[in-house]
Write a protein that holds these residues in place. Structure first.
Motif, short mmCIF file in Angstrom:
data_model
loop_
_atom_site.label_atom_id
_atom_site.label_comp_id
_atom_site.label_asym_id
_atom_site.label_seq_id
_atom_site.Cartn_x
_atom_site.Cartn_y
_atom_site.Cartn_z
N ILE A 66 72.40 32.11 79.41
CA ILE A 66 72.47 32.17 81.26
C ILE A 66 72.17 33.84 81.66
CG2 ILE A 66 74.09 32.35 83.04
CD1 ILE A 66 75.61 29.96 81.42
N THR A 67 71.29 33.92 82.61
CA THR A 67 70.85 35.21 83.19
C THR A 67 71.04 35.11 84.66
OG1 THR A 67 68.51 34.65 83.39
CG2 THR A 67 69.23 35.72 81.46
N CYS A 68 71.93 36.17 85.39
CA CYS A 68 72.09 36.44 86.63
C CYS A 68 71.58 37.45 87.18
CB CYS A 68 73.67 36.35 86.61
SG CYS A 68 74.39 34.88 86.05
N GLU A 69 70.86 37.70 88.14
CA GLU A 69 70.27 38.61 88.92
C GLU A 69 71.08 38.54 90.32
OE1 GLU A 69 68.58 42.04 89.32
OE2 GLU A 69 67.80 40.71 87.55
N ILE A 70 71.90 39.70 90.74
CA ILE A 70 72.76 39.72 91.64
C ILE A 70 71.97 40.81 92.66
CG2 ILE A 70 75.08 40.04 92.92
CD1 ILE A 70 76.10 39.24 89.98
N GLU A 71 71.67 40.33 93.70
CA GLU A 71 70.86 41.25 94.84
C GLU A 71 71.83 41.09 95.85
OE1 GLU A 71 66.74 40.39 95.43
OE2 GLU A 71 66.49 40.18 93.36
N PRO A 72 71.73 42.24 96.72
CA PRO A 72 72.69 42.29 98.08
C PRO A 72 72.63 41.11 99.00
CG PRO A 72 71.51 44.20 97.93
CD PRO A 72 70.57 43.54 96.91
N ASP A 73 71.37 40.12 98.94
CA ASP A 73 71.31 38.95 99.92
C ASP A 73 71.07 37.65 99.16
OD1 ASP A 73 71.71 40.58 102.07
OD2 ASP A 73 69.45 40.90 102.45
#
Length: 143
Positions: free
Chosen positions: A59-66
């Motif tokens: 599992i990969t997660c990319e968390i950006e501001p929006d």
């Protein structure tokens, strides 16, 4: 922020650990609880599917501001009939998996209900990859 986690096949004692870890990250980042709930419901369902139905995955997660991008990839055996698998209540879970309280056939439909964008690449005898996007700015979702 980019994070990746390994998920072991058949490891039901740790099923949900990735979802819990990501929930903690989202809380630390002050992500709205309503968004966090949608993200974690979808992620948990995908995580349990890897544990219950695959040979393991990541599992990969990319968390950006929006926006939050999540990719859940496994090492097979794939979903022969994705349309059928998206049907609420349909499951290929073994009796043992069902006895543990998993395999109710709601995973993929719950993912679909909670993700703003969803793509599933799969087929018989090949790996499955689920790509989910969650818009944290609801106006951006409609742009």
């Amino acid at each position: 922020m980019h994070v990746s986690y390994a998920v072991q096949a058949g490891d039901f004692s740790n099923a949900g650990n990735v979802s819990s870890t990501v929930k903690g990250l989202l809380k630390q980042l002050n992500i709205d609880p309503a968004h966090t709930k949608r993200i974690i419901v979808a992620l948990y369902e995908a995580e349990v599917n890897v544990v219950a139905h695959s040979f393991g995955g990541e599992i990969t997660c990319e968390i950006e501001p929006d926006i939050v991008h999540i990719t859940v990839s496994d090492r097979g055996p794939g979903i022969p009939n994705l349309e059928l698998a998206m049907t609420e209540g349909w499951s290929t879970a073994t009796p043992e998996v069902r006895e543990m309280g998993f395999g109710a056939g709601m995973g993929l439909s719950n993912i679909r209900k909670n993700a703003d964008k969803l793509r599933i690449d799969t087929g018989a005898d090949r790996p499955t990859s689920i790509f989910m996007q969650f818009f944290l700015d609801r106006e951006a979702a409609h742009a």
